[in-house]
Design an enzyme around this catalytic site. Structure first.
Site, short mmCIF file in Angstrom:
data_model
loop_
_atom_site.label_atom_id
_atom_site.label_comp_id
_atom_site.label_asym_id
_atom_site.label_seq_id
_atom_site.Cartn_x
_atom_site.Cartn_y
_atom_site.Cartn_z
CG ASP A 1 28.14 35.12 0.66
OD1 ASP A 1 27.38 34.14 0.56
OD2 ASP A 1 27.93 36.04 1.47
CG ASP B 1 25.05 37.90 3.81
OD1 ASP B 1 26.16 38.17 3.29
OD2 ASP B 1 24.94 37.23 4.84
CG ASP C 1 27.83 39.73 -1.15
OD1 ASP C 1 28.86 39.32 -1.71
OD2 ASP C 1 27.53 39.47 0.03
CG ASN D 1 -7.90 30.54 -32.02
OD1 ASN D 1 -7.08 29.92 -31.37
ND2 ASN D 1 -7.61 31.48 -32.87
N1 LIG Z 1 34.41 43.41 11.32
C1 LIG Z 1 35.59 42.98 10.90
N2 LIG Z 1 36.69 43.19 11.66
C2 LIG Z 1 37.87 42.78 11.23
N3 LIG Z 1 38.11 42.15 10.10
C3 LIG Z 1 37.09 41.91 9.31
C4 LIG Z 1 35.76 42.30 9.66
N4 LIG Z 1 34.92 41.94 8.69
C5 LIG Z 1 35.69 41.32 7.77
N5 LIG Z 1 36.98 41.30 8.12
C6 LIG Z 1 38.10 40.75 7.36
O1 LIG Z 1 37.86 40.93 5.96
C7 LIG Z 1 37.80 39.70 5.30
C8 LIG Z 1 36.76 39.75 4.21
O2 LIG Z 1 35.48 39.94 4.75
P1 LIG Z 1 34.36 38.86 4.56
O3 LIG Z 1 34.91 37.53 4.86
O4 LIG Z 1 33.16 39.30 5.27
O5 LIG Z 1 34.15 39.00 2.99
P2 LIG Z 1 33.04 38.28 2.14
O6 LIG Z 1 33.45 38.39 0.73
O7 LIG Z 1 31.72 38.82 2.50
O8 LIG Z 1 33.21 36.80 2.62
P3 LIG Z 1 32.14 35.69 2.71
O9 LIG Z 1 32.27 34.97 1.42
O10 LIG Z 1 32.64 34.88 3.86
O11 LIG Z 1 30.82 36.29 2.94
C9 LIG Z 1 37.47 38.69 6.38
O12 LIG Z 1 37.94 37.42 6.06
C10 LIG Z 1 38.21 39.27 7.56
O13 LIG Z 1 39.57 38.91 7.55
MG LIG Z 2 29.81 38.15 2.96
#
Ligand SMILES: Nc1ncnc2c1ncn2[C@@H]1O[C@H](COP(=O)(O)OP(=O)(O)OP(=O)(O)O)[C@@H](O)[C@H]1O
Ligand SMILES: [Mg+2]
Length: 843
Positions: A330, A592, A596, A685
């Site tokens: 990620d 994390d 995931d 052996n």
């Molecule tokens: N607490 C939150 N409040 C508002 N929007 C959120 C929040 N958490 C995540 N998002 C939105 O959701 C999207 C996806 O979440 P996030 O980036 O955590 O996903 P991820 O797959 O875990 O990404 P990364 O690869 O960065 O870990 C974020 O880019 C953001 O726009």
């Molecule tokens: Mg993440």
């Protein structure tokens, strides 16, 4: 049985919380500490349980087919009253068992200390106070406080909840989060419909709840399933290879042994001795020290990893790490620092805006989902006065909506619902926009502008989230369906700088022939921006939306060509991992978040970090105490070393022993006596096993560690044929010299051959352990000295007073010199063959 009955007699989901708490003798303020102490399952006295554990560990060293063969031989030898044989077999058994035990114990001890850091904790209320206790220490009647990311520690009845979603796939197979609600459910309803209850082992996706624990440990549904199935541990590709290989050898050994017995009896030798002779021979062919070699290599690998702050939860993950050729990761915290900072709050007209600032703060301040760096960053911001505000309601963040809504209220301002989230997902629910001068306008006219802004921000490397709001004074309690018709306010620009050394780290992985792929939930534009910064082509990118439209087969066909997967949903992360595996890759996954967990489980090596959510940690095989990809490189090297050293052991067993069996079979035909006594075979052996064991700690040439290698049984077979044949040729040469040149007596014959075969095996070990000329590769200290020691022992034994009791005799000097010469020529021939073989098979 009794437990089942008690569960059937207690369908807690069909009762009110009051009834259940009365029956469990607890209350909403929690148990008293003395109650908790009484309810704790009585521990077996710690002393005894430690001893039992050690005994189990020792016994577990013997639970493989190879040692079983040894045991069988031991019993047989005892039955024949062949005490020398028995003693040697026993020593072999004991040595391999003790070594494995000792190493594994050392490694587990080191690992246990670190694992203590990993204990998942549950929050409970006891004596009206909230405390965190290790998950296993939750007792019946405990009041549980559950929030996003938690693993549920017991089967429990929900008392109160707020937008509470749980993933119950482990129990029901249903991977879509199930929404919970309070209220009685008919006693006979299936588990999947018991919305007022939660079950051990499932995990919270979003929201919060309190619940009263009704069943714990083995009494839970999970406990029942585990007891029934004994959780089938999945074998790694490497283990599968080893096992298949082991069985192949066993079959061959048995076949040849059968032939030898037949020949010997047919040529008039004593039947029982012939059987023992054949049995000893098949022991020679089996790589009986393989289990010990494996444990030693793996556990010492784990120990070295621990020094680098990597906890290995599952030993075999080390092998997979070595074989891994694709690493998925990620973004946040792996590529980036993971410490998000707020850069600015910008309205559509591009102005810094205090209302956005205030609303973003309120939203982040009151949210209760699992900890995430964005909300942490927003909460850290000093802010205009928010006193007087109160939280009314919340819809937590989830990875499908990618939004988070909070309702706040203040005297004179009514109830305001504030929603923030991924920009796309905010625009989706907004139909108006608020201008700087306070005008409300249709948002449609700004769609292009917003898109451009977003591109601009992303190109500058900002992570952009959107903020919108609406007045909900009429009905302040909201559900997901209320996220519509909102007023768009503007953007929050966040900055999460890439790690300073990330380019080198990725370059380092590439040098080791591990390809990095990024799987992120974040936006495509940002992902592209990052790709450029870290030196990946931004063209090889695919979005979650595109993935949606593809069949599994289509993804498999495409997955190799893509380096970045953006805007993915959690289930897609897993799909991508599986598709890569179908392409034949060994896949690692670093992550994390809750989102995931399934991908971590699906991957061949799941890697998480210590401050990850519980589900992610639980699903991972390795835990990094610091989220640095660089240490993975060390792990990869450890894995490859393990593999190479295991392979060396197998090579040597194969080439030396397989040839030996062949020669023995041949010799049996035309010699009037047994070419070696059973006890002598076993001794050969035993002696060669000692250096073979120290292969586990041998040095490995750098060039062998450059790329991930797979278990290749076809190659092994060819290797075995070629080297086996060669070794047989030299054996027959030795026979011929002994019989025709020296007219050797059975004793001299056996002694000569004993010396020749032990020494050739050691020399060939020196040859096979490297692809370089053997003296150009530095050897592990242990290996070198143990080999020297064994060579000396072999040369000395025949001249010792006890040698006759082993059936040896002091052989004349010219015989000795001839034997040594043959061994040296053999080693030289091995050098040649090795060169040709590795080149030809390009392995
Ligand atoms: N607490 C939150 N409040 C508002 N929007 C959120 C929040 N958490 C995540 N998002 C939105 O959701 C999207 C996806 O979440 P996030 O980036 O955590 O996903 P991820 O797959 O875990 O990404 P990364 O690869 O960065 O870990 C974020 O880019 C953001 O726009
Ligand atoms: Mg993440």
């Amino acid at each position: 049985m009794k437990k089942n009955k008690s569960k059937a007699g207690f369908p807690f989901w069909s009762m009110t919380p009051e009834e259940v708490m009365l029956r469990l003798d607890t209350s909403s303020s929690g148990l008293s500490l003395s109650d908790v102490a009484m309810r704790k399952p009585k521990p077996v006295s710690p002393m005894r349980s430690a001893l039992i554990r050690e005994i189990f560990l020792f016994a577990s060293q013997f639970k493989n087919p190879l040692t079983l063969l040894l045991l069988f031989a031991l019993v047989f030898a005892l039955f024949l009253e062949e005490y020398t044989e028995s003693a040697i077999i026993f020593s072999m058994l004991f040595m391999s068992g003790m070594l494995g035990f000792y190493q594994e114990r050392k490694a587990t001890r080191a690992a246990e200390k670190l694992k203590a850091l990993l204990v998942s904790k549950s929050r409970v209320k006891r004596e009206n106070e909230i405390m965190a206790v290790p998950m296993q220490e939750v007792v019946v009647g405990d009041i549980l406080l559950l929030e996003a990311g938690n693993i549920i520690p017991a089967d429990a009845l929900i008392l109160e909840l707020k937008d509470f979603f749980v993933n119950e796939a482990v129990l029901t197979g249903e991977s879509f989060p199930s929404e919970k609600r309070a209220g009685k459910i008919p006693a006979d309803s299936p588990l999947i419909n018991r919305q007022n209850s939660v079950f051990k082992g499932t995990h919270v996706i979003s929201g919060t709840a309190t619940a009263v624990a009704v069943f714990t440990g083995a009494d839970t549904f999970m406990g029942e399933i585990e007891a029934g199935l004994r959780v089938n541990m999945e074998e790694t590709a490497f283990e599968k290879g080893i096992n298949r290989f082991g069985y192949m050898l066993m079959r061959m050994a048995l076949l040849i042994a059968g032939i030898i017995v037949f020949i010997n009896i047919w040529t008039g030798k004593d039947a029982l001795t012939s059987i023992l002779f054949a049995l000893a021979l098949s022991l020679g062919l089996t790589p009986e020290m393989l289990p010990a070699v494996l444990t030693i290599t793996l556990s010492s690998g784990a120990k070295r990893m621990a020094k680098k702050n990597v906890i290995v939860k599952k030993l075999s993950a080390i092998q997979n790490l070595g074989a891994m050729d694709v690493l998925c990761s990620d973004k946040t915290g792996t590529l980036s620092e993971g410490e998000v900072k707020v850069h600015s709050y910008v309205s559509i007209s591009g102005q810094e805006n205090t209302l956005i600032r205030k609303f973003a703060f309120l939203n982040a301040w009151y949210e209760t989902g699992y900890p995430n760096p964005m909300d942490v960053a927003l909460r850290e911001q000093a802010v205009t006065d928010i006193s007087g505000y109160q939280k009314v309601d919340e819809i937590p963040f989830d990875f499908i909506r990618k939004r988070l809504s909070i309702v706040v209220t203040k005297e004179g301002e009514g109830n305001i619902m504030i929603t923030k989230g991924a920009l796309k997902n905010i625009i989706e629910v907004s139909d108006k926009a608020l201008m700087d001068d306070g005008r409300l306008v249709e948002i449609a006219q700004f769609h292009d502008k917003i898109n451009q802004d977003f591109k601009k921000f992303s190109a500058e490397g900002f992570r952009t989230i959107g903020i919108c709001y609406k007045d909900v004074t009429g009905d302040p309690l909201i559900t997901k369906d209320d996220e519509v018709g909102m007023v768009f306010l503007g953007y929050v620009l966040l900055h999460d700088p890439l790690k300073a050394d990330i380019r080198e780290v990725i370059g380092g992985l590439k040098d080791k022939n591990v390809q990095l792929k990024i799987i992120t939930g974040d936006n495509t534009l940002i992902a592209k921006n990052i790709a450029v910064q870290i030196g990946i082509s931004p063209k090889k990118i695919i979005s979650g939306k595109e993935l949606h439209s593809l069949s599994d087969e289509a993804i498999v066909a495409k997955v190799d060509k893509m380096d970045i997967f953006a805007e993915t949903e959690p289930s897609q992360k897993e799909r991508i991992v599986r598709a890569l595996q179908k392409r034949g890759h060994i896949v690692g996954y670093v992550g994390d978040g809750i989102n995931d967990a399934t991908a971590l489980r699906a991957a061949d090596v799941g890697v998480s970090v210590n401050n990850a959510v519980d589900v992610a940690k639980e699903a991972a095989d390795l835990i990094l105490l610091e989220k640095e990809l660089d240490v993975l490189k060390d792990g990869i090297m450890e894995g490859r070393k393990t593999y190479q050293n295991t392979l060396k052991y197998i090579f040597i067993t194969l080439s030396a022993n397989f040839g030996n069996m062949f020669s023995m079979a041949g010799a049996s035909i035309w010699l009037p006596f047994l070419p070696l006594l059973p006890s002598q075979i076993l001794l050969t052996n035993f002696l060669t096993d000692i250096p073979a064991l120290s292969i586990a700690a041998d040095r490995v040439d750098e060039e062998l560690l450059e790329k991930p290698r797979r278990w290749d049984i076809g190659f092994l077979r060819k290797f075995m044929m070629v080297f086996g044949f060669q070794s047989s040729v030299f054996d027959f040469l030795t026979f011929a010299v002994l019989v025709f040149v020296f007219r050797a007596s059975p004793e001299i014959f056996r002694t000569g051959w004993f010396i020749e075969s032990v020494i050739t095996e050691l020399l060939i070990l020196f040859v096979i352990r490297t692809r370089r000329l053997f003296f150009k590769s530095k050897m592990g200290k242990f290996l070198f000295w143990s080999a020297i020691l064994v060579i000396i022992t072999v040369l000395v034994i025949p001249y010792m007073p006890f040698s006759t009791s082993l059936g040896f005799t002091a052989i004349p000097l010219e015989v000795l010199v001839t034997m040594l010469s043959i061994a040296i020529v053999y080693a030289w021939a091995g050098e040649m063959t090795k060169k040709i073989l590795f080149k030809k098979l390009s392995y």
